[in-house]
Design an enzyme around this catalytic site. Sequence first.
Site, PDB file in Angstrom:
ATOM      1  N   CYS A 119      37.651 -30.819  13.294  1.00 22.80           N
ATOM      2  CA  CYS A 119      37.605 -30.619  14.750  1.00 22.80           C
ATOM      3  C   CYS A 119      38.068 -31.837  15.534  1.00 22.80           C
ATOM      4  O   CYS A 119      38.502 -31.717  16.686  1.00 22.80           O
ATOM      5  CB  CYS A 119      36.188 -30.255  15.199  1.00 22.80           C
ATOM      6  SG  CYS A 119      35.543 -28.746  14.470  1.00 22.80           S
ATOM      7  N   HIS A 170      37.759 -23.044  21.266  1.00 20.96           N
ATOM      8  CA  HIS A 170      37.918 -24.286  20.505  1.00 20.96           C
ATOM      9  C   HIS A 170      39.061 -24.135  19.499  1.00 20.96           C
ATOM     10  O   HIS A 170      38.833 -23.783  18.342  1.00 20.96           O
ATOM     11  CB  HIS A 170      36.586 -24.574  19.813  1.00 20.96           C
ATOM     12  CG  HIS A 170      36.562 -25.733  18.873  1.00 20.96           C
ATOM     13  ND1 HIS A 170      37.414 -26.822  18.960  1.00 20.96           N
ATOM     14  CD2 HIS A 170      35.749 -25.989  17.795  1.00 20.96           C
ATOM     15  CE1 HIS A 170      37.132 -27.675  17.999  1.00 20.96           C
ATOM     16  NE2 HIS A 170      36.135 -27.193  17.279  1.00 20.96           N
ATOM     17  N   CYS A 224      31.981 -33.529  17.550  1.00 18.73           N
ATOM     18  CA  CYS A 224      31.598 -33.505  16.141  1.00 18.73           C
ATOM     19  C   CYS A 224      32.764 -32.993  15.311  1.00 18.73           C
ATOM     20  O   CYS A 224      33.623 -32.251  15.796  1.00 18.73           O
ATOM     21  CB  CYS A 224      30.374 -32.635  15.923  1.00 18.73           C
ATOM     22  SG  CYS A 224      30.561 -30.916  16.461  1.00 18.73           S
TER      23      CYS A 224
END
Length: 417
Positions: A92, A373, A403
């Site tokens: 991510c 996302h 994160c």
Amino acid sequence: MADAYIIDAVRTPRGIGKMGKGALSQMHPEHLAATVLVALKDRNNLNTAEVDDVIWGTSGTIGLQGGDIGRMAALDAGYDVRASGVSLNRFCGSGLTATNLAAAQIMSGMEDLVVAGGSEQLSYVNHFGMKLREAGLSSGGMGVGNPRLQAKHPQTNQGVAADAIAALEGITREDLEELGAESQRRAAVALQEGRFAKSTIAVKDDDGTVLLDREEYPRPETTKESLAQLKPAFEMFYNMPSEKDGPTYAELVKKKYPDLDFKPIHHAGISSGVVDGAAAILLASKDYAEKHGLKPRARIVATANVGDDPTLMLNAPVPAARKVLEKAGLSKDDIDVFEINEAFAVVVEKFIRDLDLDRAKVNPNGGAIALGHPIGATGAILIGTALDELERTGGRYALITMCAAGGMAPAVIIERV
């Protein structure tokens, strides 16, 4: 040490990340990435022969996304062949890490003009991964096929980890649903007021047909009451073997936290949306910007990386924020805007509580719960979103962190100039 400046930031709207349903799902991943690279080139009249590198983040490095998409997308975007390109994967945190590395190259004096960013075609990645599994092949993942690593650091499903963190922290489903509803409300206001307009570009097909010119994922009608009706999304993983004949995902958590009593609470309304998208940022040295008439919008103040518990894997943003603040010589009260990726609501809720932050400063225009996302792109999107907000409000500093799987978090502080 030289300064690195952000000259411009562009991003696509985010399309629903489901094959055949999302507006961007039929694009080639390299075409999606090339879209923002073209926009950056055209908006700034770049001589792409002088671009030292294109540093690109992508998490799902399989199939059509499996090559060096930074180089391929730059070529597809019509960049001069002398503009090199590289791709990286910090899950991510890929797009944020790409930007930080670009800044480091400039601050070291080794390069003067760098494009950074990332993209993710989650509709394709999930579709291709499903085909691999149907064929009896693994699509990869954290610690897959490595029992020695799993014995040292059990790595579970991320949704299961989010539920475990909520239990450890005493954070309730109702707390998280309040945050989720607020994300949708803030995103709706931002979209209505055109707060993303400066940086958002339309995605077009080869014949000029507009494929997407608006955010496709938000649900502005969302309320706490409607969220309360949703069923937990990750319950199925609790008793699912993590690999053939292996421990379940819940058992992996229990290996590290044997006394923890946790249950499924996260659902689609308090988890990040699955979407397709891309974002790119143009960075330059002071000398290059002055020589070529490029007007800086922000300065990179400090960057940081932190590792944390791989089993819970979502808790590194707090120590990353503390580390980057220390590097910058700033306090939390100096920061006008915090952008912390809403991978799961518990990540942001814990971040706010641990740092005792003013909630109005955190994700003021909503986040990934409302907007989605696109994993490799999100970090670059958040930097651009933070910059737009600083310019809108007259703020000075923004801190961006998120994160990443494996228990990591990159972070950056930018200063509006």
